[in-house]
Design an enzyme around this catalytic site. Structure first.
Site, PDB file in Angstrom:
ATOM      1  N   GLY A  39       0.781  -1.227   0.000  1.00 21.34           N
ATOM      2  CA  GLY A  39       0.000   0.000   0.000  1.00 21.34           C
ATOM      3  C   GLY A  39       0.814   1.279   0.000  1.00 21.34           C
ATOM      4  O   GLY A  39       2.027   1.281  -0.219  1.00 21.34           O
ATOM      5  N   GLY A 158      -0.103  23.360   3.287  1.00 22.26           N
ATOM      6  CA  GLY A 158      -0.621  22.499   4.335  1.00 22.26           C
ATOM      7  C   GLY A 158       0.435  22.180   5.372  1.00 22.26           C
ATOM      8  O   GLY A 158       1.532  21.714   5.042  1.00 22.26           O
ATOM      9  N   VAL A 161       0.692  16.703   9.271  1.00 25.70           N
ATOM     10  CA  VAL A 161       1.805  15.779   9.472  1.00 25.70           C
ATOM     11  C   VAL A 161       2.667  15.657   8.215  1.00 25.70           C
ATOM     12  O   VAL A 161       3.900  15.768   8.268  1.00 25.70           O
ATOM     13  CB  VAL A 161       1.285  14.387   9.885  1.00 25.70           C
ATOM     14  CG1 VAL A 161       2.425  13.381   9.939  1.00 25.70           C
ATOM     15  CG2 VAL A 161       0.586  14.465  11.241  1.00 25.70           C
ATOM     16  N   GLY A 231      -4.577  17.177   3.111  1.00 27.46           N
ATOM     17  CA  GLY A 231      -5.451  16.118   3.605  1.00 27.46           C
ATOM     18  C   GLY A 231      -5.607  14.984   2.607  1.00 27.46           C
ATOM     19  O   GLY A 231      -5.138  15.061   1.469  1.00 27.46           O
ATOM     20  N   ALA A 279      -1.254   4.035   9.813  1.00 22.69           N
ATOM     21  CA  ALA A 279      -1.005   2.659   9.408  1.00 22.69           C
ATOM     22  C   ALA A 279      -1.240   1.685  10.556  1.00 22.69           C
ATOM     23  O   ALA A 279      -1.852   0.626  10.372  1.00 22.69           O
ATOM     24  CB  ALA A 279       0.427   2.518   8.877  1.00 22.69           C
ATOM     25  N   HIS A 402      19.002   3.983  33.837  1.00 17.74           N
ATOM     26  CA  HIS A 402      19.726   5.255  33.870  1.00 17.74           C
ATOM     27  C   HIS A 402      21.065   5.093  33.155  1.00 17.74           C
ATOM     28  O   HIS A 402      21.763   4.101  33.370  1.00 17.74           O
ATOM     29  CB  HIS A 402      19.987   5.680  35.324  1.00 17.74           C
ATOM     30  CG  HIS A 402      20.822   6.921  35.424  1.00 17.74           C
ATOM     31  ND1 HIS A 402      20.301   8.173  35.207  1.00 17.74           N
ATOM     32  CD2 HIS A 402      22.153   7.089  35.704  1.00 17.74           C
ATOM     33  CE1 HIS A 402      21.271   9.065  35.366  1.00 17.74           C
ATOM     34  NE2 HIS A 402      22.397   8.424  35.661  1.00 17.74           N
TER      35      HIS A 402
END
Length: 416
Positions: A39, A158, A161, A231, A279, A402
């Site tokens: 995809g 835009g 993201v 978008g 996703a 740590h």
């Protein structure tokens, strides 16, 4: 006509993972893909963009970075193709549309029938109504990822993201970048304070932002390349949903919490249902749909979905924001921690950053928002805790390694 247990239309992260999961649970699966296995995410989105993010931070030349990106996508796509040859799965490289509620047909007229069908067709870039939007320099993220040469000047329409990630990455690679956003602030779905801090940081690095700006002419932007990132829209066209009786609207296919459409045995997952265009959300919606088909209960919390923006610095989020809490009239407290007080952050020259944890009146963690190095990793820890309704006091008593950046989160809890 070929009959099977489950038909899946689309082989993105939602589709191929659902096919794999269904087959492992004994179902016979036929999955259709009319473009590339994996995809948009694997071929034109998540994976190639993260490859470019990595190479831009290393200072890799543009041509080399683009070549490596392609190699990674090829490798992963071949892996998906191999998975789809597993026992119980048949992958068909063809477009599938509905003939009726249990039958799909290919352009060649081949028919396939199943008692259950999952639609996982993803989404496409939406183009705004700008008069000269068809100019040759205009492109979506797909075309931008296919460039052979770095544009000298890149305009981005835009500041969501996609726009923010490409702005950060292409600027580090040497392009002059200017962003145009209609809203007052970038990343409207995320914490406004952190979004503003991110924008200011990117402005300091040399990226220009035009907020509250309505683009009326592409030519007036005077750019070598113009990325339109305003978008995405659900891929419902060409499915012939009417023949199956599946309800849909301009946003996509409405579903319930089991991913069932208006036709109970037809499910819709991922971007095509427009619930959350991520996703990993698609993957787990697919698991939920298959579980429902199998009659299996699960503990998937689809109300707790983390998200990240891979800019520099990185930003990530899970749960509600302060703005949402205020709008809903919720009792909450916001606790902050800063990277500059963390030894690992200072050692790695990553002192720019802030973490926020939101808790309700009982101390239960209801949100976390981080801006800084490895923000996604920090938010993932809080996501795990939220899945078990953990409190800030629970976090306080968990021993952390740590030195690590995750101590920023624990320090927030200890200072409570």
């Amino acid at each position: 006509m070929t009959k099977t247990d489950l038909i899946i239309i689309g082989s993105g992260p939602g589709g191929y993972r659902a096919a794999q999961y269904a087959a492992k649970n004994g179902l016979q699966v036929i999955i259709f893909e009319d473009k590339h296995a994996g995809g948009v995410c694997l071929n034109e989105g998540c994976i190639p963009t993260k490859s470019l993010v990595h190479d831009s931070l290393k200072g890799t030349l543009f041509a080399e970075a683009m070549e490596r990106k392609a190699q990674i996508s090829d490798q992963l796509r071949n892996g998906v193709e191999l998975l789809m040859k597993s026992p119980g799965i048949q992958m068909i490289h063809a477009h599938a549309s509905f003939k009726d509620a249990k039958t799909v047909v290919t352009p060649e007229g081949e028919e396939y029938e199943a008692d259950n069908i999952i639609i996982a067709t993803g989404s496409h870039s939406k183009m705004p109504p700008i008069p000269d939007i068809n100019r040759p320099e205009v492109m979506t993220s797909t075309e931008l990822l296919g460039l052979k040469e770095l544009p000298r000047r890149l305009a981005i329409v835009g500041a969501g993201v996609i726009g923010m990630e490409f702005a950060s990455t292409f600027h580090r690679m040497g392009a002059e970048v200017e962003v145009y956003e209609f809203l007052k602030e970038c990343l409207p779905a995320m914490d406004k304070d952190l979004a503003k801090r991110l924008r200011k940081s990117m402005e300091k690095s040399g990226i220009k932002f035009n907020m509250g700006f309505s683009v009326s002419s592409i030519e007036a932007l005077h750019a070598d390349a113009v990325l339109v990132a305003t978008g995405r829209g659900a891929n419902t066209e060409g499915l012939n949903l009417e023949a199956a009786g599946v309800a849909f609207d301009r946003r996509g296919i409405p579903v319930d919490d089991n991913m069932q459409s208006s036709v109970p045995h037809i499910y819709a997952i991922g971007d095509v249902n427009a619930r959350m265009m991520l996703a990993h959300a698609a993957t787990f919606q697919g698991f939920r749909a298959v579980n429902h088909i199998l009659g299996k209960e699960d503990r998937i919390r689809l109300d707790i979905v983390p998200a990240a923006v891979f800019t520099s610095p990185e930003m990530a989020s899970v749960g509600i924001t302060e703005e949402q809490a205020k709008a809903e009239g919720l009792e909450y407290r916001s606790k902050k921690g800063f990277y500059r007080a963390n030894g690992k952050a200072l050692a790695e020259e990553a002192a720019e950053g802030i973490a926020k944890i939101l808790v309700d009146g009982n101390g239960k963690i209801i949100g976390c928002h981080v801006l800084g190095a490895h923000a996604a990793d920090l938010v993932q820890e809080i996501t795990a805790l939220m899945n078990f309704n953990a409190t800030l006091d629970d976090l306080k008593h968990i021993i952390h390694i740590h030195p690590t950046l995750s101590e920023i989160l624990q320090d927030i809890a200890i200072d409570e």
